[in-house]
Design an enzyme around this catalytic site. Structure first.
Site, mmCIF file in Angstrom:
data_model
loop_
_atom_site.group_PDB
_atom_site.id
_atom_site.type_symbol
_atom_site.label_atom_id
_atom_site.label_comp_id
_atom_site.label_asym_id
_atom_site.label_seq_id
_atom_site.Cartn_x
_atom_site.Cartn_y
_atom_site.Cartn_z
ATOM 1 N N GLN A 126 6.107 -14.899 13.168
ATOM 2 C CA GLN A 126 5.527 -13.632 13.851
ATOM 3 C C GLN A 126 3.916 -13.741 13.906
ATOM 4 O O GLN A 126 3.448 -12.750 14.501
ATOM 5 C CB GLN A 126 5.950 -12.405 13.124
ATOM 6 N N ARG A 165 6.775 3.706 10.860
ATOM 7 C CA ARG A 165 6.598 4.105 12.155
ATOM 8 C C ARG A 165 5.123 3.628 12.594
ATOM 9 O O ARG A 165 4.806 3.771 13.801
ATOM 10 C CB ARG A 165 6.821 5.659 12.422
ATOM 11 N N VAL A 170 1.823 6.715 6.930
ATOM 12 C CA VAL A 170 0.958 7.296 5.571
ATOM 13 C C VAL A 170 -0.501 6.732 6.053
ATOM 14 O O VAL A 170 -0.870 5.928 6.360
ATOM 15 C CB VAL A 170 1.389 6.571 4.274
ATOM 16 N N HIS A 209 0.876 -1.252 0.099
ATOM 17 C CA HIS A 209 0.019 0.100 -0.064
ATOM 18 C C HIS A 209 0.873 1.218 -0.067
ATOM 19 O O HIS A 209 2.032 1.005 -0.185
ATOM 20 C CB HIS A 209 -1.153 -0.046 1.260
ATOM 21 N N GLU A 210 0.284 2.479 0.126
ATOM 22 C CA GLU A 210 1.000 3.609 -0.063
ATOM 23 C C GLU A 210 2.149 3.771 1.072
ATOM 24 O O GLU A 210 3.298 4.454 0.727
ATOM 25 C CB GLU A 210 0.324 5.002 0.049
ATOM 26 N N GLY A 211 1.928 3.188 2.222
ATOM 27 C CA GLY A 211 2.840 3.201 3.137
ATOM 28 C C GLY A 211 4.027 2.423 2.642
ATOM 29 O O GLY A 211 5.307 3.048 3.007
ATOM 30 N N HIS A 212 4.102 1.474 2.269
ATOM 31 C CA HIS A 212 5.299 0.466 1.759
ATOM 32 C C HIS A 212 5.660 1.293 0.525
ATOM 33 O O HIS A 212 6.917 1.327 0.529
ATOM 34 C CB HIS A 212 4.820 -0.736 1.070
ATOM 35 N N MET A 258 -2.682 3.526 6.804
ATOM 36 C CA MET A 258 -2.700 2.355 5.793
ATOM 37 C C MET A 258 -1.996 1.233 6.604
ATOM 38 O O MET A 258 -1.140 1.146 7.275
ATOM 39 C CB MET A 258 -1.558 2.892 4.765
HETATM 40 O O1 PAF Z 1 6.267 -4.882 9.106
HETATM 41 C C1 PAF Z 1 6.139 -5.886 8.511
HETATM 42 O O2 PAF Z 1 5.786 -5.811 7.388
HETATM 43 C C2 PAF Z 1 6.854 -7.159 9.030
HETATM 44 O O3 PAF Z 1 6.752 -7.307 10.371
HETATM 45 C C3 PAF Z 1 8.468 -7.414 8.636
HETATM 46 C C4 PAF Z 1 9.288 -6.275 9.099
HETATM 47 C C5 PAF Z 1 8.448 -7.203 7.140
HETATM 48 C C6 PAF Z 1 8.909 -8.521 9.106
HETATM 49 O O4 PAF Z 1 7.972 -9.785 8.650
#
Ligand code: PAF
Length: 287
Positions: A61, A149, A177, A34-37, A185
């Site tokens: 995770q 963040r 974002v 998304h826009e954040g990425h 987002m």
């Molecule tokens: O923020 C994320 O998308 C995930 O926690 C990360 C940092 C890619 C680790 O899997």
């Protein structure tokens, strides 16, 4: 743009790029961009000669009963967006390549940083994050890695881990974002129905209200949190997981708001768990 799935091929390529004097900027993600990425990728493009994106939905995770199986995925769309942002290389490994059957090594950051807030609500989450980020940094060997963040605590865990393990990488945190109406987002926003999407605005509205109260001189944390809690609880589909005001680096709870205060909140709206955060006071407004 190249797509590499094999770990050894990725490591060899990144080693060769560095040996040729190129700077590697790296954006690790779980995909469904998304826009954040994209803001991380654009900043990465500025900072590196070679821009690397990883897409890996990291099973380590996710806890029992969380959304690992239904986490949104769309590699074809991600590929297009990555290309448009000038990504040179996508690392797209399979889960059993990252965690083969005999896998036995985990990175555990200890202390309040990983036992409070997200760490308390999602036991083992940060162990999974620290482990995969350490592995990805060892594979990609970037000089700079960029994180959003919105995952404020994750960013602190990653900084701690890279410092403690002496990993030679600069960690860059980038601003949250937001949608035009304020919603932060997140790949998980697609889970929200229209009605839930509306109620999800209570997170960013609580942040805005917290900032407003602090700017007005209401700096008693208990009083501010009570007001914000009432706002969020007025939404029928919203259930607060945590709502805290903490010091930005120690993550210890505070009694009075100051320039180091961060409001952190996690709220489940319907079945979707959302997080948000922000600081409450600028230097000039300090209580
Ligand atoms: O923020 C994320 O998308 C995930 O926690 C990360 C940092 C890619 C680790 O899997």
């Amino acid at each position: 743009m190249d797509i590499i799935t094999d770990i050894k091929a990725m490591q060899d390529r990144c080693f060769a790029e560095r040996a040729a004097g190129r700077t590697i900027a790296f954006v690790p993600t779980m995909g469904f961009l998304h826009e954040g990425h994209l803001s991380l990728l654009r900043e990465g493009r500025r900072r590196g000669d070679l821009l690397v994106l990883s897409i890996f939905v990291n099973p380590a995770q996710f806890g029992q009963g969380e959304d690992l199986d239904r986490y949104p995925r769309d590699f074809a769309r991600d590929e297009q967006l990555a290309r448009a942002c000038g990504v040179d290389l996508i690392f797209y490994p399979a889960a059993d390549a990252i965690y083969p059957d005999d896998y036995a090594t985990f990175v555990n950051v200890v202390g309040p940083l990983t036992t409070t807030l997200e760490g308390a609500s999602r036991p083992g989450h940060f162990r999974g994050v620290a482990t995969v980020v350490a592995k990805l940094l060892i594979i990609v060997q970037p000089q700079v890695a960029l994180f959003g963040r919105k995952d404020f605590q994750q960013l602190a865990v990653v900084r701690r881990m890279t410092t403690d393990l002496n990993l030679p990488v600069e960690i860059v945190g980038m601003p949250i974002v937001r949608e035009t109406d304020g919603l932060a987002m997140s790949s998980r926003n697609v889970y929200l129905s229209d009605a839930e999407r509306q109620q999800a605005l209570s997170l960013s509205q609580a942040l805005a209200r917290g900032r407003h109260l602090a700017a007005e001189g209401v700096c008693a944390v208990g009083e501010v949190l009570a007001a914000l809690r009432a706002m969020i609880e007025a939404q029928p589909a919203a259930r607060i997981d945590y709502l805290r005001i903490c010091h930005r680096s120690s993550f210890l709870e505070q009694e009075r708001i100051d320039v180091d205060s961060v409001l952190l909140l996690a709220v489940t709206v319907g079945k979707t768990r959302l997080i948000d955060n922000g600081s409450l006071l600028d230097e000039a407004e300090a209580c």
